[in-house]
Scaffold this motif. Structure first.
Motif, PDB file in Angstrom:
ATOM      1  N   GLY A  58       1.368  -4.374  -1.860  1.00  0.00           N
ATOM      2  CA  GLY A  58       1.876  -3.050  -2.169  1.00  0.00           C
ATOM      3  C   GLY A  58       2.995  -2.643  -1.236  1.00  0.00           C
ATOM      4  O   GLY A  58       3.503  -3.443  -0.444  1.00  0.00           O
ATOM      5  N   CYS A  59       3.352  -1.379  -1.314  1.00  0.00           N
ATOM      6  CA  CYS A  59       4.500  -0.828  -0.581  1.00  0.00           C
ATOM      7  C   CYS A  59       4.176  -0.610   0.896  1.00  0.00           C
ATOM      8  O   CYS A  59       3.060  -0.225   1.242  1.00  0.00           O
ATOM      9  N   MET A  60       5.198  -0.820   1.712  1.00  0.00           N
ATOM     10  CA  MET A  60       5.070  -0.564   3.146  1.00  0.00           C
ATOM     11  C   MET A  60       5.089   0.938   3.392  1.00  0.00           C
ATOM     12  O   MET A  60       5.806   1.674   2.713  1.00  0.00           O
ATOM     13  N   GLU A  61       4.309   1.367   4.353  1.00  0.00           N
ATOM     14  CA  GLU A  61       4.302   2.765   4.757  1.00  0.00           C
ATOM     15  C   GLU A  61       5.204   2.938   5.971  1.00  0.00           C
ATOM     16  O   GLU A  61       5.505   1.974   6.683  1.00  0.00           O
ATOM     17  N   GLN A  62       5.635   4.157   6.197  1.00  0.00           N
ATOM     18  CA  GLN A  62       6.524   4.484   7.327  1.00  0.00           C
ATOM     19  C   GLN A  62       6.001   3.892   8.625  1.00  0.00           C
ATOM     20  O   GLN A  62       4.846   4.097   8.989  1.00  0.00           O
ATOM     21  N   GLY A  63       6.839   3.125   9.322  1.00  0.00           N
ATOM     22  CA  GLY A  63       6.507   2.584  10.626  1.00  0.00           C
ATOM     23  C   GLY A  63       5.653   1.327  10.623  1.00  0.00           C
ATOM     24  O   GLY A  63       5.343   0.793  11.684  1.00  0.00           O
ATOM     25  N   GLU A  64       5.241   0.846   9.454  1.00  0.00           N
ATOM     26  CA  GLU A  64       4.418  -0.347   9.379  1.00  0.00           C
ATOM     27  C   GLU A  64       5.254  -1.619   9.522  1.00  0.00           C
ATOM     28  O   GLU A  64       6.377  -1.677   9.043  1.00  0.00           O
ATOM     29  N   THR A  65       4.663  -2.632  10.127  1.00  0.00           N
ATOM     30  CA  THR A  65       5.245  -3.970  10.070  1.00  0.00           C
ATOM     31  C   THR A  65       4.786  -4.597   8.754  1.00  0.00           C
ATOM     32  O   THR A  65       3.865  -4.079   8.094  1.00  0.00           O
ATOM     33  N   MET A  66       5.399  -5.713   8.403  1.00  0.00           N
ATOM     34  CA  MET A  66       4.969  -6.392   7.180  1.00  0.00           C
ATOM     35  C   MET A  66       3.524  -6.849   7.296  1.00  0.00           C
ATOM     36  O   MET A  66       2.746  -6.704   6.347  1.00  0.00           O
ATOM     37  N   ARG A  67       3.141  -7.384   8.437  1.00  0.00           N
ATOM     38  CA  ARG A  67       1.766  -7.866   8.627  1.00  0.00           C
ATOM     39  C   ARG A  67       0.767  -6.703   8.549  1.00  0.00           C
ATOM     40  O   ARG A  67      -0.308  -6.832   7.958  1.00  0.00           O
ATOM     41  N   THR A  71      -2.124  -6.496   5.612  1.00  0.00           N
ATOM     42  CA  THR A  71      -3.510  -6.372   6.082  1.00  0.00           C
ATOM     43  C   THR A  71      -4.163  -5.132   5.473  1.00  0.00           C
ATOM     44  O   THR A  71      -5.309  -5.182   5.003  1.00  0.00           O
ATOM     45  N   ARG A  72      -3.443  -4.011   5.463  1.00  0.00           N
ATOM     46  CA  ARG A  72      -3.966  -2.766   4.869  1.00  0.00           C
ATOM     47  C   ARG A  72      -4.180  -2.946   3.369  1.00  0.00           C
ATOM     48  O   ARG A  72      -5.220  -2.559   2.820  1.00  0.00           O
ATOM     49  N   GLU A  73      -3.193  -3.528   2.685  1.00  0.00           N
ATOM     50  CA  GLU A  73      -3.306  -3.703   1.236  1.00  0.00           C
ATOM     51  C   GLU A  73      -4.465  -4.625   0.863  1.00  0.00           C
ATOM     52  O   GLU A  73      -5.188  -4.366  -0.100  1.00  0.00           O
ATOM     53  N   LEU A  74      -4.665  -5.698   1.621  1.00  0.00           N
ATOM     54  CA  LEU A  74      -5.785  -6.594   1.338  1.00  0.00           C
ATOM     55  C   LEU A  74      -7.121  -5.907   1.581  1.00  0.00           C
ATOM     56  O   LEU A  74      -8.074  -6.112   0.822  1.00  0.00           O
ATOM     57  N   LEU A  75      -7.194  -5.067   2.605  1.00  0.00           N
ATOM     58  CA  LEU A  75      -8.419  -4.306   2.840  1.00  0.00           C
ATOM     59  C   LEU A  75      -8.690  -3.376   1.649  1.00  0.00           C
ATOM     60  O   LEU A  75      -9.812  -3.301   1.147  1.00  0.00           O
TER      61      LEU A  75
END
Length: 162
Positions: A58-67, A71-75
């Motif tokens: 999914g989409c990156m959130e403000q300030g997130e790295t790709m990893r 990791t958040r999307e898989l959770l």
């Protein structure tokens, strides 16, 4: 160009570079996707709104790295946080106007791979949270013939085969 889907979206190339260089050199990096293998097969999710099977992400959130994003999307989508995530490369895409933008545009996204064991399927069914967007999950071999698999996502499967 690797593939163009029926909507005109193009997966142009997968750039072989490390995660940190990708964020510094290319813009906009907007999202991350993960090819998930369970044993020797691929795991896909049925997107309720797009009406097709797709890989996870999914989409990156403000300030997130790709990893952090993947990791958040898989959770959220498969319910597991204790994953070993392999970085594959940076996807370069040319996208048609859609829900995210009224313009044709070029975007970049991180591509990752995850290897799971068959026993992890029970944990996924128990812990996955996002059942609104990703209505159901299935191994590729169990998806009924004739059900639509997102064309670009199908092409991305070949980039992770351990």
């Amino acid at each position: 160009m690797i593939i163009r889907d029926c909507k005109g979206n193009e997966l142009v190339e997968i750039l072989d570079m490390d995660e940190h260089s990708a964020l510094e050199r290319y813009t906009p990096v907007t999202h991350c996707l993960a090819v998930v293998m369970v044993g020797g097969d691929y795991l896909l999710g049925w997107n309720r709104w797009r009406k097709d099977w797709e890989i996870f992400g999914g989409c990156m959130e403000q300030g997130e790295t790709m990893r952090e994003c993947i990791t958040r999307e898989l959770l959220e989508e498969i319910g597991l946080s204790d994953l070993s995530v392999d970085y594959i490369g940076l996807m370069r895409l040319k996208l048609m106007p859609d829900y995210f933008s009224t313009e044709r545009r070029e975007e970049y996204g991180g591509l990752y791979g995850v290897m799971l064991q068959p026993g992890d399927m029970q944990r996924i069914e128990r812990y996955r949270k996002d059942r609104e967007e990703i209505e159901k999950i299935a191994l590729l071999k169990d998806i009924p013939e004739g059900e639509k698999i997102a064309e670009i996502d199908r092409a991305l499967l070949s980039y992770y085969n351990k």
